[in-house]
Design an enzyme around this catalytic site. Structure first.
Site, PDB file in Angstrom:
ATOM      1  N   ASP A 132      -8.889 -18.286  28.494  1.00  0.00           N
ATOM      2  CA  ASP A 132     -10.244 -18.551  28.949  1.00  0.00           C
ATOM      3  C   ASP A 132     -11.205 -18.608  27.762  1.00  0.00           C
ATOM      4  OD1 ASP A 132     -10.184 -18.884  31.718  1.00  0.00           O
ATOM      5  OD2 ASP A 132     -10.060 -16.738  32.074  1.00  0.00           O
ATOM      6  N   ARG A 182      -8.226 -27.227  29.861  1.00  0.00           N
ATOM      7  CA  ARG A 182      -9.106 -27.114  31.024  1.00  0.00           C
ATOM      8  C   ARG A 182     -10.533 -27.434  30.594  1.00  0.00           C
ATOM      9  NH1 ARG A 182      -9.570 -21.284  32.899  1.00  0.00           N
ATOM     10  NH2 ARG A 182      -7.472 -21.628  33.720  1.00  0.00           N
ATOM     11  N   ALA A 187     -20.480 -21.205  31.957  1.00  0.00           N
ATOM     12  CA  ALA A 187     -21.211 -20.295  32.848  1.00  0.00           C
ATOM     13  C   ALA A 187     -21.986 -19.198  32.129  1.00  0.00           C
ATOM     14  CB  ALA A 187     -20.223 -19.648  33.825  1.00  0.00           C
ATOM     15  N   HIS A 225     -16.196 -28.488  40.930  1.00  0.00           N
ATOM     16  CA  HIS A 225     -16.338 -28.604  42.376  1.00  0.00           C
ATOM     17  C   HIS A 225     -17.320 -29.714  42.743  1.00  0.00           C
ATOM     18  CE1 HIS A 225     -15.556 -24.337  41.296  1.00  0.00           C
ATOM     19  NE2 HIS A 225     -14.606 -24.489  42.183  1.00  0.00           N
ATOM     20  N   ARG A 286     -21.624 -14.911  37.607  1.00  0.00           N
ATOM     21  CA  ARG A 286     -21.467 -16.174  36.884  1.00  0.00           C
ATOM     22  C   ARG A 286     -21.110 -17.302  37.838  1.00  0.00           C
ATOM     23  NH1 ARG A 286     -19.162 -12.752  33.191  1.00  0.00           N
ATOM     24  NH2 ARG A 286     -17.037 -13.332  33.757  1.00  0.00           N
TER      25      ARG A 286
END
Length: 306
Positions: A132, A182, A187, A225, A286
């Site tokens: 991440d 990715r 955020a 999204h 977040r």
């Protein structure tokens, strides 16, 4: 403005206590977090995999301040990977790891050693690890550790954040054969000097980065999204002649599950990002900052007496 307020709340212990003790808060958190224990993570993973989704699991926690805490996080991932393999949930399920939880802030070598142990366990479990990305001050360190890990574990995934001005360049560097990347919006609250501030500019950056990754030789993992960005990604896949097995969509646990199912039904791979653990508050804030529309749902649940 609302995003800034939510991010400020994520650092407030007073607001955290209010949220944690509010009526029905537990039910709201369960929409976005699988639970506190490894068993909860396995249960959620089984449900998703049985529904045709892939999964990446995140053990929540990033404020590690001691080697003992970092070791405990590493050991949880080792346990999780072993149990995923025993349950037959790999390779459909992989793990996402924050280097800050492994000691990055005070000992980069320790963070690397812990991450390497997790990568070894993932390889034994026949699955993968994705590192991440966090706030911009850790980007160079994270990419340096990624490069070291990829020497022995080339499937280790990277995360790049479209709101950072540097990300187009990073996409070009990482859009290489076998490179899993990715792409998300980002955020964290970042200064204008390093990050785009308006949603429009972030979206435009996301599309530019998406084009770089889709035209390259790597494996794009498109974390969004946003219906417009999903439609653009589908169009770009056709334009660059990418078959559905040469990229994937990624979405958060509890966010737009019907859209996740639609994409699976259309033949795409969709990987659901499933967090679990006790340290849910910062993660939840977040997520609300990324998509403030979720705040209305959360507020209704907190104030409901039914």
């Amino acid at each position: 403005m609302l995003r800034s307020v939510i991010l400020a709340a994520s650092r407030s212990s007073r607001v955290e206590r209010l949220v944690a003790t509010a009526p029905f808060s537990r039910d709201v958190v369960r929409r976005f977090v699988a639970g506190a224990q490894t068993d909860d993570a396995l249960r959620a993973t089984r449900e998703l995999v049985d529904g045709g989704l892939a999964v990446t699991l995140d053990h929540l926690g990033e404020d590690t301040v001691s080697p003992e805490q970092a070791t405990a996080v590493r050991d949880e991932y080792l346990t999780l990977l072993g149990r995923l393999a025993e349950a037959g949930l790999t390779p459909a399920a992989e793990v996402s790891v924050k280097l800050s939880a492994l000691g990055q802030a005070f000992d980069e070598q320790l963070a690397y050693d812990n991450a390497r142990a997790i990568c070894a366990a993932a390889e034994a479990a026949q699955t993968t690890v994705t590192l991440d990305m966090e706030d911009h001050t850790t980007t160079d360190s994270t990419l340096d550790i990624l490069a070291k890990l990829r020497k022995d574990y080339p499937s280790t995934g990277a995360v790049l954040q479209a709101y950072l001005r540097r990300t187009e360049s990073d996409c070009r560097d990482l859009a290489t054969a076998g490179s899993r990347v990715r792409l998300c919006k980002g955020a964290y609250k970042e200064p204008e000097s390093v990050a785009y501030q308006s949603p429009r500019e972030v979206d435009k950056s996301y599309v530019r980065c998406l084009n770089i990754l889709m035209s390259g030789d790597g494996f794009p993992m498109l974390a969004t999204h946003d219906p417009r960005l999903i439609a653009i990604a589908e169009d770009r896949a056709r334009w660059f002649d990418r078959a559905p097995d040469r990229f994937e969509f990624q979405m958060l646990y509890g966010i737009r599950p019907e859209e996740q199912d639609r994409l699976v039904g259309d033949g795409y791979t969709v990987r659901t990002y499933v967090p679990y653990g006790d340290d849910w508050y910062g993660y939840l804030m977040r997520r609300l900052a990324e998509r403030p529309a979720n705040l209305a749902f959360f507020a209704r649940a907190l104030t409901s007496r039914k």
